[in-house]
Design an enzyme around this catalytic site. Structure first.
Site, PDB file in Angstrom:
ATOM      1  N   GLY A   1     -19.023  11.392   1.771  1.00  0.00           N
ATOM      2  CA  GLY A   1     -19.319  11.132   0.462  1.00  0.00           C
ATOM      3  C   GLY A   1     -18.795  11.098  -0.666  1.00  0.00           C
TER       4      GLY A   1
ATOM      5  CG  HIS B   1      -1.580   1.408   1.685  1.00  0.00           C
ATOM      6  ND1 HIS B   1      -1.143   2.163   2.661  1.00  0.00           N
ATOM      7  CD2 HIS B   1      -2.413   2.197   0.869  1.00  0.00           C
ATOM      8  CE1 HIS B   1      -1.873   3.176   2.824  1.00  0.00           C
ATOM      9  NE2 HIS B   1      -2.497   3.434   1.712  1.00  0.00           N
TER      10      HIS B   1
END
Lengths: 346, 346
Positions: free
Chosen positions: B300, B148
């Site tokens: 969001g 990662h």
């Protein structure tokens, strides 16, 4: 004066079978007793016995759906150094149930964990009792939905104040290949469990379930819902406890016939892949939103018992693609739009 | 007076290539400029260009490890209605990389999301810019570790105040079947990337990585670590940006040789099962603790781009059992004790 009388009457009543107390006056006094005198610790053995018998009953009934004698729930008892412990029961790799857990726990201590008193600072330094049964069943056949049930009791005993107690719980269903008649049957049975306690009970707890099991970042519900309740103590203790027992009974009455009806439906590898993919949503909800899971992990609960809820095999594919094709998108859309988005099932 | 002079000099300097500014005085003035005058918006195209070229470079290099021409990173551009967007690049079902994502995003707006200002109330109503590259590679062969990397830049522009900017990022490695020499190589390369910026840089960011990638409820680190930094702005902008570029370069230098060395090691189905089981820990960390993931989902962000980090196939077995046996317990214990628990690798 009223309190004193009620206390004396209730003290005498202890020698009677509680179920024989049908006289309305007795009910009032019993309510006064539990609300005002709060001898709630006396009820804990009753709750404990019921939760343990429910655990036994559920393991028995689920095992009967397995065709192989080796598919049994192993029993893993554990203790908690701060007080109490539990019995985790797990069925792994069954023919019908790919992974199932039916957990009992009863933990207590002289001080509520800090995470439990964040929203109730008046309960800091309270002794507490917490009992619960948690059930998660991940069937192998994708045509059998995943089911979850939880029943719990909590009491806090602040010094020099009356204790506070409440029940919580409910059950909900997560289909991958839903059948309309199963969804209706599931909700009808849930409603039948609620109706003796008032006509408003099912709609209220059904709505609470839809609200709770919602995956915000996917903008979709986890499943087709069922019942969810928390902080239940506005009825008498007896009525609350009777309701919780009704929930235990109706969960298995709602789920087992669906297992029986769907467990032998032939399925393809594509069906299995869709099931593993949709199980990803289940993991997302449990690890990101589920209060019980997060509270349990944060408060040093037993990790393996808490995370028994996670499915055995799970896939994450970018954007619903599988083997390079948008294999799951339409199917998923239909599932969400026609079944998962909240409906009036009864 | 000092500010005025610096501003004039910097204004003139705009016509020069920034990399030619080697005179110490210029560096001082540049520092003054960015710290005091904060014309930080001018730097955003530079950062954007670098992040986009890094995305391109990483996809290219990872693709070269695949033997099949069909194993390529698809490109999925997206837009954000509130401002900005990104380019998600995904490799699915490759021979070497089972699932890989290399995401670029650049989002901006006139108002910081509420979740970003909880700890910085003074930044409410600030315009903001956020740029980042995120990489997660889940190789197929269990002997190749998961890797990662993340590099990000953030600036907030409160009204009538100087803007605030910082870089963050790092890279870390999660092996399932670790080789000591790979771990040493990984950390040596990370250190080589840090050393030009000070001898204290590697130890500090290595420690931050160990602290950050820790799975509390398992009491174990997610992997063998690497580097982690946040709020990086104590150096000049130029130095911070040079450091971030060094991180991008050294990530692939640290990871690709490990892929090459291990991708053809033969493995058994049991090895694969252990990999799927340990990937469960990766999911647990990302969904329960990872700030970027939770911030992204809560604010969001684009769910599919954020959750590209989740592995393709994951198993959860109760208590490390597999097929009814405690198959993984010893192996897991060795992995955690000998490799994952923080060590001085260089």
């Amino acid at each position: 004066m009223k309190k004193l009388i009620s206390f004396q009457i209730v003290s005498t009543m202890r020698k009677f079978d509680l179920s024989q107390l049908s006289h309305p006056l007795c009910e009032v006094f019993l309510w006064v007793k539990f609300k005002d005198k709060m001898d709630i610790l006396n009820t804990i053995p009753l709750i404990r016995d019921y939760f343990l018998s429910l655990q036994q009953e559920l393991c028995q009934q689920f095992s009967e759906e397995e065709n192989h004698s080796h598919s049994i729930f192993i029993e893993d008892p554990w203790q908690r150094s701060e007080g109490g412990g539990g019995i985790t029961r797990i069925l792994s790799n069954g023919e019908v149930i790919e992974k199932g857990g039916v957990n009992f726990s009863h933990v207590f201590g002289s001080q509520l964990p800090p995470s439990a008193t964040l929203l109730r600072p008046q309960l800091q330094n309270s002794a507490f009792q917490a009992l619960g049964v948690s059930v998660v069943i991940h069937p192998r056949n994708p045509y059998v939905p995943t089911a979850h049930a939880n029943l719990r009791f909590f009491s806090a005993h602040p010094k020099n104040q009356d204790p506070i107690w409440w029940f919580g719980g409910g059950f909900d269903l997560t289909p991958y290949f839903p059948f309309e008649e199963d969804c209706i049957f599931w909700h009808k049975t849930a409603k039948a469990g609620c109706d003796p306690f008032g006509k408003d009970v099912y709609p209220k707890f059904k709505q609470a379930c839809d609200d709770y099991f919602f995956i915000k970042h996917r903008n979709e519900p986890r499943g087709i819902g069922g019942l969810f309740f928390d902080d239940l103590n506005e009825w008498s203790f007896e009525t609350c406890f009777a309701f919780v027992k009704a929930m235990g009974d109706h969960f298995i009455q709602a789920y087992r016939p669906i297992i029986q009806k769907r467990k032998d439906i032939p399925y393809t590898e594509h069906d299995r892949a869709f099931q593993r993919y949709r199980r990803g949503r289940y993991v997302e909800f449990n690890l990101i939103y589920d209060r019980g899971t997060l509270f349990g992990l944060q408060s040093g609960g037993r990790t393996e018992s808490i995370l028994m809820s996670l499915p055995p095999h799970v896939d994450w594919h970018y954007n619903g693609h599988h083997n390079g094709h948008p294999a799951f998108i339409e199917q998923e859309q239909r599932l969400v739009e026609e079944f998962l988005n909240p409906r009036h099932w009864v």
